[in-house]
Motif scaffolding. Structure first.
Motif, mmCIF file in Angstrom:
data_model
loop_
_atom_site.group_PDB
_atom_site.id
_atom_site.type_symbol
_atom_site.label_atom_id
_atom_site.label_comp_id
_atom_site.label_asym_id
_atom_site.label_seq_id
_atom_site.Cartn_x
_atom_site.Cartn_y
_atom_site.Cartn_z
ATOM 1 N N TRP A 174 -54.078 -38.261 -35.304
ATOM 2 C CA TRP A 174 -53.905 -36.941 -35.888
ATOM 3 C C TRP A 174 -55.211 -36.386 -36.434
ATOM 4 O O TRP A 174 -56.096 -37.131 -36.874
ATOM 5 N N CYS A 175 -55.320 -35.060 -36.429
ATOM 6 C CA CYS A 175 -56.398 -34.382 -37.144
ATOM 7 C C CYS A 175 -55.763 -33.270 -37.991
ATOM 8 O O CYS A 175 -54.567 -32.996 -37.886
ATOM 9 N N GLN A 176 -56.579 -32.659 -38.836
ATOM 10 C CA GLN A 176 -56.062 -31.752 -39.868
ATOM 11 C C GLN A 176 -56.490 -30.318 -39.579
ATOM 12 O O GLN A 176 -57.679 -30.035 -39.457
ATOM 13 N N GLY A 177 -55.533 -29.399 -39.504
ATOM 14 C CA GLY A 177 -55.820 -27.990 -39.286
ATOM 15 C C GLY A 177 -55.577 -27.175 -40.538
ATOM 16 O O GLY A 177 -54.552 -26.485 -40.642
ATOM 17 N N TYR A 178 -56.478 -27.267 -41.484
ATOM 18 C CA TYR A 178 -56.368 -26.511 -42.732
ATOM 19 C C TYR A 178 -57.404 -25.388 -42.787
ATOM 20 O O TYR A 178 -57.073 -24.216 -42.756
ATOM 21 N N SER A 179 -58.690 -25.761 -42.865
ATOM 22 C CA SER A 179 -59.753 -24.774 -43.080
ATOM 23 C C SER A 179 -59.889 -23.809 -41.912
ATOM 24 O O SER A 179 -59.644 -24.156 -40.755
ATOM 25 N N GLU A 180 -60.322 -22.597 -42.255
ATOM 26 C CA GLU A 180 -60.618 -21.565 -41.275
ATOM 27 C C GLU A 180 -61.967 -20.937 -41.634
ATOM 28 O O GLU A 180 -62.475 -21.143 -42.739
ATOM 29 N N PRO A 181 -62.555 -20.169 -40.722
ATOM 30 C CA PRO A 181 -63.850 -19.544 -41.044
ATOM 31 C C PRO A 181 -63.829 -18.728 -42.327
ATOM 32 O O PRO A 181 -64.819 -18.666 -43.048
ATOM 33 N N GLY A 182 -62.692 -18.095 -42.651
ATOM 34 C CA GLY A 182 -62.603 -17.316 -43.880
ATOM 35 C C GLY A 182 -61.709 -17.925 -44.932
ATOM 36 O O GLY A 182 -61.344 -17.262 -45.907
ATOM 37 N N ALA A 183 -61.345 -19.196 -44.743
ATOM 38 C CA ALA A 183 -60.426 -19.853 -45.688
ATOM 39 C C ALA A 183 -60.791 -21.321 -45.797
ATOM 40 O O ALA A 183 -60.295 -22.152 -45.039
ATOM 41 N N GLY A 184 -61.682 -21.620 -46.735
ATOM 42 C CA GLY A 184 -62.067 -23.001 -46.974
ATOM 43 C C GLY A 184 -61.430 -23.481 -48.258
ATOM 44 O O GLY A 184 -60.259 -23.848 -48.297
ATOM 45 N N SER A 185 -62.196 -23.454 -49.355
ATOM 46 C CA SER A 185 -61.607 -23.804 -50.644
ATOM 47 C C SER A 185 -60.538 -22.791 -51.051
ATOM 48 O O SER A 185 -59.585 -23.125 -51.750
ATOM 49 N N ASP A 186 -60.686 -21.535 -50.620
ATOM 50 C CA ASP A 186 -59.660 -20.514 -50.849
ATOM 51 C C ASP A 186 -58.662 -20.572 -49.700
ATOM 52 O O ASP A 186 -58.533 -19.658 -48.890
ATOM 53 N N LEU A 187 -57.940 -21.690 -49.627
ATOM 54 C CA LEU A 187 -57.105 -21.980 -48.464
ATOM 55 C C LEU A 187 -55.949 -21.005 -48.307
ATOM 56 O O LEU A 187 -55.487 -20.745 -47.190
ATOM 57 N N ALA A 188 -55.492 -20.429 -49.418
ATOM 58 C CA ALA A 188 -54.342 -19.525 -49.344
ATOM 59 C C ALA A 188 -54.641 -18.251 -48.556
ATOM 60 O O ALA A 188 -53.717 -17.519 -48.185
ATOM 61 N N SER A 189 -55.905 -17.987 -48.285
ATOM 62 C CA SER A 189 -56.265 -16.781 -47.534
ATOM 63 C C SER A 189 -56.272 -17.012 -46.028
ATOM 64 O O SER A 189 -56.738 -16.155 -45.277
ATOM 65 N N LEU A 190 -55.738 -18.142 -45.566
ATOM 66 C CA LEU A 190 -55.738 -18.440 -44.128
ATOM 67 C C LEU A 190 -55.013 -17.360 -43.337
ATOM 68 O O LEU A 190 -54.067 -16.731 -43.814
ATOM 69 N N LYS A 191 -55.472 -17.153 -42.082
ATOM 70 C CA LYS A 191 -54.944 -16.066 -41.263
ATOM 71 C C LYS A 191 -54.318 -16.527 -39.950
ATOM 72 O O LYS A 191 -53.734 -15.708 -39.226
ATOM 73 N N THR A 192 -54.442 -17.798 -39.590
ATOM 74 C CA THR A 192 -53.803 -18.267 -38.355
ATOM 75 C C THR A 192 -52.306 -17.973 -38.431
ATOM 76 O O THR A 192 -51.624 -18.423 -39.350
#
Length: 395
Positions: A124-142
């Motif tokens: 398994w790998c982890q799909g959390y961070s995005e280019p605009g959502a790192g430590s501010d994970l709640a702003s993810l857009k996927t």
């Protein structure tokens, strides 16, 4: 100050040492000792050895196939593995997704995925961070849109560690756009062989390729791959991250690094004397050792609390902060001890004047640069301090 253990715990430590002495392959230990990249083949070899012994999932309940060790046993195991130069187990399935499925997964998900994690059949790998959502994970857009019995996923994840070896990824996706950002996130399991997924490697500053970016274009995932309820992914994400942050502390790894540093400081000479006799360098080593011992005690206390409450609390941010700061301090001291020979690609003239043992390469500047990430991933240390301020100090 030395921690005291019961006779049963001392006997367990001996069992672990004997097992490592008899079963840890020399090739695997040599790769860890030299700081070489841990290949998928070597990682899987060690995973199988632990699986055959029944030790591959120390923190899992026995009903799910785990060893169900006490916090002290897990601490002893981690410490002894680190001192023997055994590799850390890949955490995404065993230490992150496993506990999530124990708590939030349905019986079908538990029956299917947990045995495959234990055996190593799934990586398994982890799909959390995005280019605009790192430590501010709640702003993810996927985005994941429900269409019949499927979710259609579009978006991008980044910093996907060891994704090049994985066949599956667990993702946070947005399933609702109105209301608070945290209230519209879901937790979904995705097979990386699904059409529409592209993984691209990211070259790191020291030249490695351990992280990736992942693109999702109209990726269709069965709705049954949703873990928990739709839009409750933020609760699951926080639960998973507490396990990740505990794991990041790396007490055993820091003790091994400290012992390596002490050995190195005896070999390296400055002005005709071993570096460990330099008052300033010796004081810096002593301070790191004091901090490490304090963190070890804190880590054990939090593991006991997690055992009683079922999950670590927000105070795991302390472990994340202190653990990464200590490991980076040890990296820095080792790099200083090596001096010019710490250069990852030293010139021939430099190599002609300085002798570098193979194990010393594990402390060169390339590893120093790579480990600057420790205080960033899993939630940057700055964000963790905010979490402590709000959740524990109520400020």
């Amino acid at each position: 100050m030395e921690l005291s253990f019961t006779p049963q715990e001392d006997a367990f430590r001996k069992d672990v040492r004997d097992f490592l002495k008899e079963n840890l392959p020399d090739t695997v230990a040599a790769a860890v000792r030299s700081g070489s990249e841990m290949t998928k083949e070597l990682a899987e070899q060690w995973h199988k050895i632990l699986f055959d012994k029944g030790w591959v999932a120390p923190n899992w309940p026995k009903k799910f196939g785990g060893a169900e060790w006490t916090p002290v046993q897990r601490h002893i195991f981690e410490e002894e593995c680190a001192m023997a130069y055994a590799p850390r187990q890949v955490p995404f399935g065993l230490a992150m997704l496993g506990p999530v499925l124990h708590k939030f997964g349905n019986k079908e998900q538990q029956d299917y995925y947990l045995p495959r994690i234990l055996s190593g059949e799934d990586w398994w790998c982890q799909g959390y961070s995005e280019p605009g959502a790192g430590s501010d994970l709640a702003s993810l857009k996927t985005r994941a849109e429900r269409v019949g019995n499927e979710y259609v996923i579009n978006g991008q994840k980044t910093w996907t560690t060891l994704g090049q070896h994985a066949n599956k990824i667990f993702c946070l996706v947005r399933t609702k756009t109105d209301g608070k950002p945290q209230e519209g996130i879901s937790f979904v399991l995705v097979d990386l062989d699904t059409p529409g997924i592209e993984m691209r490697p990211i070259r790191l500053i020291e030249g490695g390729f351990e992280v990736n970016e992942v693109f999702f274009t109209d990726v269709r995932v069965p709705a049954e791959n949703l873990v928990g309820e739709e839009n409750m992914g933020w609760t699951i994400a926080k639960y998973l991250l507490t396990h990740e942050r505990t794991n990041i502390a790396g007490v055993g790894l820091s003790y091994r690094a400290l012992e390596d540093l002490k050995t190195l400081s005896k070999k390296v000479k400055r002005n005709g004397k071993p570096l460990n006799e330099n008052p300033l360098f010796a004081a810096r080593m002593a301070q790191v050792e004091i901090d490490l011992k304090a963190m070890e005690i804190t880590n054990l206390r939090m593991l006991f609390q997690a055992q009683e409450q079922g999950a670590p609390g927000p105070e795991t941010s302390i472990l994340k902060i202190k653990g990464t700061v200590i490991r980076q301090a040890l990296n820095d001291l080792a790099r200083r001890a090596l001096g010019p020979s710490a250069a990852p690609f030293p010139s021939e003239d430099l190599l002609g004047n300085i002798s570098i043992a193979p194990e010393d390469n594990a402390h060169n500047a390339a590893h120093y640069f790579n480990n600057r990430k420790l205080s960033i991933f899993g939630g940057s240390n700055e964000i963790q301090r905010n979490i402590l301020t709000k959740a524990m100090l109520e400020l």
